[in-house]
Design a protein around this motif. Structure first.
Motif, PDB file in Angstrom:
ATOM      1  N   LEU A   1      42.273 -15.621 -71.525  1.00 40.16           N
ATOM      2  CA  LEU A   1      41.266 -14.795 -70.863  1.00 40.16           C
ATOM      3  C   LEU A   1      39.907 -15.483 -70.929  1.00 40.16           C
ATOM      4  CD1 LEU A   1      42.343 -11.334 -72.284  1.00 40.16           C
ATOM      5  CD2 LEU A   1      42.743 -12.220 -69.975  1.00 40.16           C
ATOM      6  N   TYR A   2      39.166 -15.397 -69.820  1.00 43.56           N
ATOM      7  CA  TYR A   2      37.871 -16.050 -69.716  1.00 43.56           C
ATOM      8  C   TYR A   2      36.847 -15.101 -69.107  1.00 43.56           C
ATOM      9  CZ  TYR A   2      40.472 -20.421 -70.314  1.00 43.56           C
ATOM     10  OH  TYR A   2      41.269 -21.419 -70.804  1.00 43.56           O
ATOM     11  N   ALA A   3      35.589 -15.336 -69.469  1.00 43.95           N
ATOM     12  CA  ALA A   3      34.460 -14.628 -68.860  1.00 43.95           C
ATOM     13  C   ALA A   3      33.279 -15.600 -68.839  1.00 43.95           C
ATOM     14  CB  ALA A   3      34.108 -13.376 -69.648  1.00 43.95           C
ATOM     15  N   SER A   4      32.314 -15.313 -67.995  1.00 42.65           N
ATOM     16  CA  SER A   4      31.139 -16.183 -67.915  1.00 42.65           C
ATOM     17  C   SER A   4      30.120 -15.789 -68.985  1.00 42.65           C
ATOM     18  CB  SER A   4      30.493 -16.060 -66.537  1.00 42.65           C
ATOM     19  OG  SER A   4      29.861 -14.792 -66.411  1.00 42.65           O
ATOM     20  N   PRO A   5      29.231 -16.712 -69.353  1.00 40.59           N
ATOM     21  CA  PRO A   5      28.157 -16.358 -70.283  1.00 40.59           C
ATOM     22  C   PRO A   5      27.299 -15.199 -69.750  1.00 40.59           C
ATOM     23  CG  PRO A   5      28.323 -18.748 -70.081  1.00 40.59           C
ATOM     24  CD  PRO A   5      29.240 -18.154 -69.040  1.00 40.59           C
TER      25      PRO A   5
ATOM     26  N   ILE B   1      38.555 -26.065 -65.004  1.00 39.63           N
ATOM     27  CA  ILE B   1      38.211 -24.989 -65.944  1.00 39.63           C
ATOM     28  C   ILE B   1      36.998 -25.392 -66.793  1.00 39.63           C
ATOM     29  CG2 ILE B   1      39.796 -25.642 -67.818  1.00 39.63           C
ATOM     30  CD1 ILE B   1      39.318 -22.040 -66.784  1.00 39.63           C
ATOM     31  N   GLU B   2      36.886 -26.677 -67.114  1.00 38.77           N
ATOM     32  CA  GLU B   2      35.749 -27.129 -67.913  1.00 38.77           C
ATOM     33  C   GLU B   2      34.439 -26.988 -67.143  1.00 38.77           C
ATOM     34  OE1 GLU B   2      38.414 -29.349 -67.317  1.00 38.77           O
ATOM     35  OE2 GLU B   2      39.479 -28.765 -69.130  1.00 38.77           O
ATOM     36  N   GLU B   3      34.471 -27.269 -65.840  1.00 39.57           N
ATOM     37  CA  GLU B   3      33.269 -27.198 -65.013  1.00 39.57           C
ATOM     38  C   GLU B   3      32.927 -25.770 -64.597  1.00 39.57           C
ATOM     39  OE1 GLU B   3      35.958 -29.251 -63.893  1.00 39.57           O
ATOM     40  OE2 GLU B   3      35.200 -30.964 -65.008  1.00 39.57           O
ATOM     41  N   ALA B   4      33.843 -24.846 -64.791  1.00 39.29           N
ATOM     42  CA  ALA B   4      33.643 -23.471 -64.325  1.00 39.29           C
ATOM     43  C   ALA B   4      32.651 -22.693 -65.184  1.00 39.29           C
ATOM     44  CB  ALA B   4      34.978 -22.732 -64.275  1.00 39.29           C
ATOM     45  N   ASN B   5      32.242 -23.234 -66.306  1.00 39.77           N
ATOM     46  CA  ASN B   5      31.290 -22.562 -67.176  1.00 39.77           C
ATOM     47  C   ASN B   5      31.809 -21.194 -67.609  1.00 39.77           C
ATOM     48  OD1 ASN B   5      28.952 -22.389 -68.708  1.00 39.77           O
ATOM     49  ND2 ASN B   5      27.819 -21.370 -67.077  1.00 39.77           N
TER      50      ASN B   5
ATOM     51  N   ALA C   1      42.241 -14.103 -66.105  1.00 38.60           N
ATOM     52  CA  ALA C   1      43.276 -14.838 -66.832  1.00 38.60           C
ATOM     53  C   ALA C   1      43.558 -16.124 -66.073  1.00 38.60           C
ATOM     54  CB  ALA C   1      44.551 -14.000 -66.938  1.00 38.60           C
ATOM     55  N   LEU C   2      43.380 -17.239 -66.735  1.00 37.14           N
ATOM     56  CA  LEU C   2      43.640 -18.546 -66.132  1.00 37.14           C
ATOM     57  C   LEU C   2      44.374 -19.414 -67.137  1.00 37.14           C
ATOM     58  CD1 LEU C   2      40.139 -19.276 -64.578  1.00 37.14           C
ATOM     59  CD2 LEU C   2      42.207 -18.654 -63.321  1.00 37.14           C
ATOM     60  N   ALA C   3      45.061 -20.405 -66.613  1.00 34.26           N
ATOM     61  CA  ALA C   3      45.701 -21.379 -67.488  1.00 34.26           C
ATOM     62  C   ALA C   3      44.634 -22.325 -68.020  1.00 34.26           C
ATOM     63  CB  ALA C   3      46.765 -22.159 -66.722  1.00 34.26           C
ATOM     64  N   LYS C   4      44.757 -22.674 -69.295  1.00 36.38           N
ATOM     65  CA  LYS C   4      43.785 -23.630 -69.841  1.00 36.38           C
ATOM     66  C   LYS C   4      43.928 -24.985 -69.151  1.00 36.38           C
ATOM     67  CE  LYS C   4      46.355 -25.346 -73.785  1.00 36.38           C
ATOM     68  NZ  LYS C   4      46.306 -25.710 -75.176  1.00 36.38           N
ATOM     69  N   GLU C   5      45.051 -25.191 -68.439  1.00 40.42           N
ATOM     70  CA  GLU C   5      45.283 -26.423 -67.681  1.00 40.42           C
ATOM     71  C   GLU C   5      44.734 -26.329 -66.259  1.00 40.42           C
ATOM     72  OE1 GLU C   5      47.996 -25.822 -70.932  1.00 40.42           O
ATOM     73  OE2 GLU C   5      47.662 -24.583 -69.186  1.00 40.42           O
ATOM     74  N   PHE C   6      44.126 -25.216 -65.901  1.00 40.00           N
ATOM     75  CA  PHE C   6      43.580 -24.976 -64.563  1.00 40.00           C
ATOM     76  C   PHE C   6      42.577 -26.082 -64.229  1.00 40.00           C
ATOM     77  CE2 PHE C   6      40.584 -22.832 -61.669  1.00 40.00           C
ATOM     78  CZ  PHE C   6      41.447 -22.199 -60.793  1.00 40.00           C
ATOM     79  N   PRO C   7      42.784 -26.834 -63.135  1.00 41.25           N
ATOM     80  CA  PRO C   7      41.847 -27.901 -62.788  1.00 41.25           C
ATOM     81  C   PRO C   7      40.435 -27.349 -62.588  1.00 41.25           C
ATOM     82  CG  PRO C   7      43.842 -28.072 -61.489  1.00 41.25           C
ATOM     83  CD  PRO C   7      43.907 -26.749 -62.206  1.00 41.25           C
TER      84      PRO C   7
ATOM     85  N   SER D   1      44.067 -15.366 -55.076  1.00 38.35           N
ATOM     86  CA  SER D   1      43.683 -16.764 -55.169  1.00 38.35           C
ATOM     87  C   SER D   1      43.157 -17.050 -56.570  1.00 38.35           C
ATOM     88  CB  SER D   1      42.589 -17.064 -54.137  1.00 38.35           C
ATOM     89  OG  SER D   1      41.893 -18.244 -54.456  1.00 38.35           O
ATOM     90  N   SER D   2      43.781 -17.998 -57.251  1.00 35.59           N
ATOM     91  CA  SER D   2      43.300 -18.382 -58.582  1.00 35.59           C
ATOM     92  C   SER D   2      41.890 -18.939 -58.507  1.00 35.59           C
ATOM     93  CB  SER D   2      44.225 -19.426 -59.207  1.00 35.59           C
ATOM     94  OG  SER D   2      45.495 -18.888 -59.413  1.00 35.59           O
ATOM     95  N   LYS D   3      41.645 -19.748 -57.494  1.00 29.22           N
ATOM     96  CA  LYS D   3      40.310 -20.325 -57.331  1.00 29.22           C
ATOM     97  C   LYS D   3      39.283 -19.228 -57.064  1.00 29.22           C
ATOM     98  CE  LYS D   3      37.997 -24.216 -55.224  1.00 29.22           C
ATOM     99  NZ  LYS D   3      38.145 -25.425 -54.450  1.00 29.22           N
TER     100      LYS D   3
END
Length: 175
Positions: free
Chosen positions: A71-75, A151-155, A143-149, A127-129
């Motif tokens: 699970l991810y969220a933005s700052p 993901i590092e740049e998505a902040n 919810a995204l895969a940690k392997e999602f292309p 759409s995942s993107k």
């Protein structure tokens, strides 16, 4: 013809095309991004990259890699709503009306819910993107895969690190 899910076609596979075509310059490549299963046996596609297909034992299915969902969220989201202790509000999912590229795609809606109860998503998008972008904009938890292309740049920040989503194993499938 390579068939795969929309997310894998548009995010993962396109990142590998240049190197592949450099090695095999005479191949005419057609990528089919579709979340429904295409019939490899009927030659709708030559190969497929997707989760294991249970009911097709006559196909060769070679394991490629696994995607580990978190699970991810933005700052900005965390600043506005605080760090959640449970995933119950503002969940961004694929939603009920979409084709499901894997069976447990809306798993965050069941976290902390009673066994038969499923919460409603805050936003549904197939759409995942798009889901990633909505989360980047501070609109919810995704919810995204940690392997999602990308993901590092998505902040995005990993939240509820003790909560683990399904592991989606992907296979190279051919007749």
């Amino acid at each position: 013809k390579v068939a795969t899910t929309v997310a894998l076609a548009s995010l993962w596979l396109v990142e590998r095309v240049a190197g592949f075509l450099e090695l095999y310059p005479d191949i005419e490549l057609e990528i089919i991004g579709h979340d429904e299963k295409l019939d490899v046996k009927a030659r709708e596609a030559d190969v497929s990259i997707r989760p294991f297909i249970e009911d097709q034992s006559d196909l060769i299915q070679e394991y490629l890699f696994s995607c580990f969902l978190k699970l991810y969220a933005s700052p900005e989201y965390l600043k506005k709503f605080g760090v959640p202790r449970v995933a119950k509000d503002r969940i961004i999912t694929f939603g009920e009306s979409t084709i499901r590229p894997y069976s447990d795609i809306d798993w965050p809606l069941r976290i902390g819910a009673k066994s038969e109860q499923v919460r409603k998503p805050y936003i549904s998008i197939n759409s995942s993107k798009g889901a990633c972008r909505l989360a980047e904009l501070g609109l919810g938890i995704v919810a995204l895969a940690k392997e999602f292309p990308g993901i590092e740049e998505a902040n995005l920040v990993t939240i509820l690190t003790d909560v683990h989503g399904p592991v989606v194993d992907l296979y190279y499938v051919y007749p």
